[in-house]
Motif scaffolding. Structure first.
Motif, PDB file in Angstrom:
ATOM      1  N   LYS A  54      39.598  43.174  42.932  1.00  0.00           N
ATOM      2  CA  LYS A  54      39.721  42.018  42.046  1.00  0.00           C
ATOM      3  C   LYS A  54      39.046  40.792  42.657  1.00  0.00           C
ATOM      4  O   LYS A  54      39.424  39.655  42.381  1.00  0.00           O
ATOM      5  N   ASP A  55      38.041  41.050  43.465  1.00  0.00           N
ATOM      6  CA  ASP A  55      37.287  39.967  44.090  1.00  0.00           C
ATOM      7  C   ASP A  55      35.795  40.193  43.866  1.00  0.00           C
ATOM      8  O   ASP A  55      35.410  40.932  42.948  1.00  0.00           O
ATOM      9  N   SER A  56      34.966  39.602  44.693  1.00  0.00           N
ATOM     10  CA  SER A  56      33.511  39.683  44.494  1.00  0.00           C
ATOM     11  C   SER A  56      32.957  41.092  44.667  1.00  0.00           C
ATOM     12  O   SER A  56      31.812  41.354  44.321  1.00  0.00           O
ATOM     13  N   LYS A  57      33.767  42.028  45.183  1.00  0.00           N
ATOM     14  CA  LYS A  57      33.331  43.419  45.326  1.00  0.00           C
ATOM     15  C   LYS A  57      33.461  44.209  44.027  1.00  0.00           C
ATOM     16  O   LYS A  57      32.972  45.334  43.935  1.00  0.00           O
ATOM     17  N   ASN A  58      34.104  43.640  43.042  1.00  0.00           N
ATOM     18  CA  ASN A  58      34.312  44.329  41.764  1.00  0.00           C
ATOM     19  C   ASN A  58      32.972  44.688  41.118  1.00  0.00           C
ATOM     20  O   ASN A  58      32.081  43.845  40.990  1.00  0.00           O
ATOM     21  N   MET A  59      32.818  45.955  40.718  1.00  0.00           N
ATOM     22  CA  MET A  59      31.543  46.437  40.180  1.00  0.00           C
ATOM     23  C   MET A  59      31.123  45.677  38.921  1.00  0.00           C
ATOM     24  O   MET A  59      29.943  45.335  38.752  1.00  0.00           O
ATOM     25  N   VAL A  60      32.060  45.412  38.031  1.00  0.00           N
ATOM     26  CA  VAL A  60      31.733  44.691  36.803  1.00  0.00           C
ATOM     27  C   VAL A  60      31.164  43.307  37.142  1.00  0.00           C
ATOM     28  O   VAL A  60      30.123  42.904  36.611  1.00  0.00           O
ATOM     29  N   TRP A  61      31.844  42.601  38.034  1.00  0.00           N
ATOM     30  CA  TRP A  61      31.367  41.271  38.405  1.00  0.00           C
ATOM     31  C   TRP A  61      30.007  41.336  39.095  1.00  0.00           C
ATOM     32  O   TRP A  61      29.126  40.520  38.838  1.00  0.00           O
ATOM     33  N   ARG A  62      29.812  42.314  39.980  1.00  0.00           N
ATOM     34  CA  ARG A  62      28.529  42.442  40.673  1.00  0.00           C
ATOM     35  C   ARG A  62      27.385  42.629  39.676  1.00  0.00           C
ATOM     36  O   ARG A  62      26.292  42.081  39.842  1.00  0.00           O
ATOM     37  N   CYS A  63      27.632  43.390  38.616  1.00  0.00           N
ATOM     38  CA  CYS A  63      26.589  43.603  37.597  1.00  0.00           C
ATOM     39  C   CYS A  63      26.359  42.344  36.768  1.00  0.00           C
ATOM     40  O   CYS A  63      25.213  41.999  36.441  1.00  0.00           O
ATOM     41  N   ILE A  64      27.453  41.670  36.438  1.00  0.00           N
ATOM     42  CA  ILE A  64      27.332  40.398  35.712  1.00  0.00           C
ATOM     43  C   ILE A  64      26.518  39.401  36.540  1.00  0.00           C
ATOM     44  O   ILE A  64      25.583  38.765  36.040  1.00  0.00           O
ATOM     45  N   LYS A  65      26.872  39.294  37.815  1.00  0.00           N
ATOM     46  CA  LYS A  65      26.203  38.338  38.704  1.00  0.00           C
ATOM     47  C   LYS A  65      24.724  38.681  38.852  1.00  0.00           C
ATOM     48  O   LYS A  65      23.867  37.778  38.875  1.00  0.00           O
ATOM     49  N   GLY A 113      18.438  33.438  35.819  1.00  0.00           N
ATOM     50  CA  GLY A 113      18.421  32.055  36.271  1.00  0.00           C
ATOM     51  C   GLY A 113      19.482  31.210  35.593  1.00  0.00           C
ATOM     52  O   GLY A 113      19.347  29.982  35.495  1.00  0.00           O
ATOM     53  N   ALA A 114      20.553  31.852  35.128  1.00  0.00           N
ATOM     54  CA  ALA A 114      21.636  31.129  34.448  1.00  0.00           C
ATOM     55  C   ALA A 114      22.462  30.352  35.472  1.00  0.00           C
ATOM     56  O   ALA A 114      22.560  30.731  36.633  1.00  0.00           O
ATOM     57  N   ASN A 115      23.067  29.262  35.013  1.00  0.00           N
ATOM     58  CA  ASN A 115      23.790  28.375  35.913  1.00  0.00           C
ATOM     59  C   ASN A 115      25.285  28.670  36.016  1.00  0.00           C
ATOM     60  O   ASN A 115      26.022  27.945  36.669  1.00  0.00           O
ATOM     61  N   LEU A 153      24.478  35.428  27.123  1.00  0.00           N
ATOM     62  CA  LEU A 153      23.197  34.712  27.208  1.00  0.00           C
ATOM     63  C   LEU A 153      22.357  34.924  25.949  1.00  0.00           C
ATOM     64  O   LEU A 153      21.126  34.826  25.989  1.00  0.00           O
ATOM     65  N   ASP A 154      23.037  35.226  24.833  1.00  0.00           N
ATOM     66  CA  ASP A 154      22.371  35.421  23.534  1.00  0.00           C
ATOM     67  C   ASP A 154      21.330  36.535  23.588  1.00  0.00           C
ATOM     68  O   ASP A 154      20.241  36.434  23.013  1.00  0.00           O
TER      69      ASP A 154
END
Length: 302
Positions: A58-69, A76-78, A114-115
């Motif tokens: 449930k931190d930055s190692k989460n696969m879903v978040w890593r793909c989103i990031k 180049g989104a902010n 991101l549309d």
């Protein structure tokens, strides 16, 4: 820059389908859902519900978040953070594409926020690069039965659904098997006769599906490239295959890297599932079964 919330539904998948090692997959009617809200502040909130929730970071190692990031950085989104809510029905580390589901869900949701900056093909290529092979991410993204390959260096796929009814009887044993471990037992070089065997069998499967000739499928799901080497990792595998086939299955295979086993059938799904569970029990393996359909849509915004 305002925040936006998107909800995505992604099917679980079964890959390989016997002789179609690393090239064939099927989207199944079992789903994970992801609700994503991108945040401008550097804050990550992850809620996880359902199967395997206690074992998913449930931190930055989460696969879903890593793909989103990864997609946000590419675009180049902010946005610096996110509120992620995952509802999982696909069993974790069981050969039903849980990692591919996470990858596709994260990329599709972030892209929608991101549309839809990137095309579906571009998302497919990103997902394949992250996963390492396309056989699970393709059906998760496109639905149906998928064949994927690099042709002239370009990743391509075909997705279709047979015109005859096809059910997947999924027997899920009560233990985990990592893909890394399942791949470690494979041979890097195989006899030419085994390669020819698999080419002929996967060609027959695709032909039978395309021409609606389920009678041809009997025996077509046999494999010599990965299942024989993985059998020792799954107690009772061969007996479960035999039990399913005796009860009318068209063919029975490892789902992905296992340990889940899948029997393909047009009828008699409940009896086949019960027989598979009983066969596992004779080897002191507790298992459950589900009868699933082919998902026709793949990942979608809901």
């Amino acid at each position: 820059m305002s925040s936006k919330t998107v909800k995505v539904k992604v099917p679980g998948t079964t890959a390989n389908c016997g002789p179609g090692f690393d090239v064939m997959g099927i989207a199944c009617s079992i789903y994970n859902e992801l609700e994503l809200t991108l945040l401008e502040e550097n804050k990550l909130i992850i809620e996880i519900y359902g199967d395997g929730a206690e074992n998913i970071p449930k931190d930055s190692k989460n696969m879903v978040w890593r793909c989103i990031k990864q997609l946000l950085d590419k675009a180049g989104a902010n946005y610096k953070g996110a509120h992620i809510k995952m509802t999982n029905n696909v069993p974790l580390s069981r050969g039903l594409g849980s990692s591919a589901t996470a990858i596709v869900a994260g990329l599709v949701a972030a892209n929608a926020c991101l549309d839809n900056k990137y095309s579906v093909q571009e998302i497919f290529e990103m997902a394949t690069k992250i996963e390492g092979h396309p056989d699970n991410v393709a059906p998760a993204l496109f639905g149906g039965i998928t064949i994927s390959a690099f042709l002239d260096g370009k990743l391509k796929h075909i997705s279709f659904v047979p015109e005859f009814p096809l059910k997947m009887v999924v027997a899920i044993p009560d233990f985990y098997l990592s893909t890394k471990k399942a791949r470690s037992v494979l041979k890097q070089n195989v006899p030419l006769k085994d390669a020819i065997f698999n080419i002929g069998h996967i060609a027959m499967i695709i032909g039978a599906f395309s021409q609606s000739k389920p009678d041809i499928l009997k025996g077509a799901f046999d494999d010599r490239l990965h299942q024989p080497y993985r059998a020792d990792l799954i107690p009772g595998m061969c007996d479960v295959f035999e039990a399913a086939d005796k009860n009318g299955a068209l063919g029975t295979v490892l789902s992905g890297a296992g340990p889940t086993l899948i029997a393909y059938t047009a009828e008699n799904g409940e009896a086949i599932g019960q027989a598979m569970v009983q066969a596992f029990a004779k080897h002191d393996v507790k298992a459950r079964y589900m009868v699933l359909d082919i998902d026709r849509e793949g990942a979608k915004i809901i």
